[in-house]
Motif scaffolding. Structure first.
Motif, short mmCIF file in Angstrom:
data_model
loop_
_atom_site.label_atom_id
_atom_site.label_comp_id
_atom_site.label_asym_id
_atom_site.label_seq_id
_atom_site.Cartn_x
_atom_site.Cartn_y
_atom_site.Cartn_z
N UNK A 37 1.00 -1.17 0.20
CA UNK A 37 0.06 -0.02 0.04
C UNK A 37 0.75 1.25 -0.01
N UNK A 38 0.16 2.34 -0.18
CA UNK A 38 0.83 3.65 -0.19
C UNK A 38 1.88 4.02 -1.04
N UNK A 39 1.99 3.25 -2.23
CA UNK A 39 3.20 3.49 -3.04
C UNK A 39 4.67 2.80 -2.51
N UNK A 40 4.16 1.67 -1.88
CA UNK A 40 5.46 0.91 -1.56
C UNK A 40 5.30 -0.53 -2.06
N UNK A 225 15.38 18.50 0.35
CA UNK A 225 14.04 18.55 0.26
C UNK A 225 13.26 17.20 0.39
N UNK A 226 14.17 16.20 0.82
CA UNK A 226 13.64 14.63 0.82
C UNK A 226 13.14 14.43 2.11
N UNK A 227 13.36 15.11 3.25
CA UNK A 227 13.18 14.63 4.61
C UNK A 227 11.75 14.76 4.74
N UNK A 228 11.10 13.78 5.43
CA UNK A 228 9.62 13.58 5.75
C UNK A 228 8.52 14.12 4.47
N UNK A 229 9.16 13.74 3.25
CA UNK A 229 8.04 14.14 2.31
C UNK A 229 6.87 13.21 2.15
N UNK A 230 7.13 12.04 2.65
CA UNK A 230 5.89 11.06 2.67
C UNK A 230 5.09 11.51 3.60
N UNK A 236 -1.45 15.93 3.00
CA UNK A 236 -2.01 16.83 1.90
C UNK A 236 -3.13 15.83 1.34
N UNK A 237 -3.29 14.93 1.86
CA UNK A 237 -3.99 13.74 0.98
C UNK A 237 -3.56 13.26 -0.33
N UNK A 238 -2.13 13.47 -0.60
CA UNK A 238 -1.71 12.84 -1.76
C UNK A 238 -1.16 11.32 -1.64
N UNK A 239 -1.06 10.87 -0.38
CA UNK A 239 -0.49 9.48 -0.54
C UNK A 239 -1.85 8.48 -0.43
N UNK A 240 -1.65 7.93 -1.64
CA UNK A 240 -2.92 7.05 -2.11
C UNK A 240 -2.82 5.46 -1.45
N UNK A 241 -3.76 5.01 -0.94
CA UNK A 241 -3.70 3.78 -0.34
C UNK A 241 -3.41 2.89 -1.58
#
Length: 347
Positions: A37-40, A225-230, A236-241
């Motif tokens: 899930x969530x892009x992994x 700019x990479x830290x904590x981006x997920x 913001x509702x951008x991490x899709x299940x």
């Protein structure tokens, strides 16, 4: 324009078609397979690897989001501190067509006039120099689009100069790549995706407008700019299940050259349209450099074409109308021929 009105063909955008068959087949083949899930998931991981190889940057982070506005929102809001602002061309998508999404996060957009949709380094310098003390916002990011909203493209020299300007002024450079496929495959642009990655801090690769059902790939090149981006994506509702749905599509697009073939077709159809309008004696409002054409027509001719085809009126110029006609990855050549034949009847 009514969504259910009959047209011979729709030229108002490059996402009126659902998706390329290879993309749909990839989704269908996954069927009831289970995935992380969530892009992994395995598909997103493979798609990210394909993109990293393409940009020649194994350290880049790749994150998949649903659309362009979401990409712009999550990237810019992740970078900017409360008192900081973004510099953008006055016609930029974040300023004109995103319902104040960036402003709704509390950040000001400082606009530059630009030339043919593209911002100039001198304009960036001027905006930075105008913001002098704690009574004003601090410009921190420069936002540009490739291709621009005017259908023009940044060359390697232009992007290098903007990148240098940003670095000299402590600014991040963020490139909106909703139409980056058309830009780099147009023949008017000497930039590759690898060049783009080397000259920007973060950019995204548009799938929605180049054969995907939906989805964009955010590519973060700057380590800071990479830290904590997920975490910020989730907020913001951008991490899709079911992030695998986007990963699957990008794996298909970046396998066997599909992404580039689709973009080249869109550009070829746009070039044929541009040549046809020029041969009929009509000027172009902006140079034709990607997959959008902006002919300037007598308003009566534009109105007659509107009865047959869907496209946007861009700017009213007295008795003339500059219109925007967009070719997509799926535009059939017969539709281009039909439009030009009908144009000839009205000329």
């Amino acid at each position: 324009m009514s969504g259910d009105r009959f047209y011979k063909y729709r030229f108002e955008n490059d996402y009126s078609e659902l998706a390329h068959p290879d993309v749909l087949n990839a989704l269908s083949a996954a069927g009831t397979s289970q995935f992380g899930s969530y892009g992994l998931d395995e598909y997103s991981i493979r798609a990210g690897d394909l993109i990293r190889r393409r940009i020649d940057n194994p350290a880049a982070e790749v994150h998949f989001v649903s659309g362009g506005t979401m990409a712009n929102l999550v990237v810019l809001s992740s970078i900017l501190r409360p008192h900081e602002a973004v510099i953008a061309p006055g016609g930029g998508h974040i300023f004109v067509h995103e319902t104040g999404a960036i402003e709704a996060t509390g950040h000001k957009i400082c606009t530059a006039r630009g030339v043919n949709g593209k911002i100039l380094p001198d304009e960036i310098e001027a905006i930075v120099s105008e913001h002098t003390d704690e009574h004003m916002v601090v410009p921190r990011v420069v936002y540009i689009s490739q291709a621009s909203e005017a259908g023009t493209v940044y060359t390697k020299t232009e992007l290098t100069e903007i990148s240098r300007c940003c670095r000299n002024n402590g600014l991040y450079l963020f490139l909106d790549g909703a139409r980056i496929g058309a830009a780099i495959n147009s023949g008017a642009c000497d930039l590759s995706l690898a060049d783009t990655a080397g000259l920007t801090d973060v950019f995204y690769i548009g799938g929605t407008k180049n054969g995907a059902l939906f989805g964009e790939a955010v590519v973060i090149c700057n380590e800071s700019l990479k830290a904590d981006f997920r975490h910020l994506m989730k907020q913001r509702g951008a991490l899709l299940a079911k992030g695998a749905v986007i990963g699957l599509q990008f794996e298909a697009l970046f396998s066997d050259g599909l992404f580039d073939r689709l973009a080249k077709h869109a550009c070829a159809m746009a070039r044929k349209l541009a040549d046809g309008f020029s041969s009929a004696g009509y000027d172009l409002h902006y140079p034709m450099e990607a997959n959008m054409v902006f002919p300037v027509l007598p308003s009566g001719v534009a109105k007659k074409l509107h009865d047959l085809y869907s496209f946007h009126d861009w700017e009213y110029l007295g008795d003339l109308t500059a219109v925007r006609i967009v070719a997509s990855w799926a535009t059939p050549e017969y539709a281009v021929d039909d439009l030009l034949a009908d144009l000839a009847d009205y000329t």
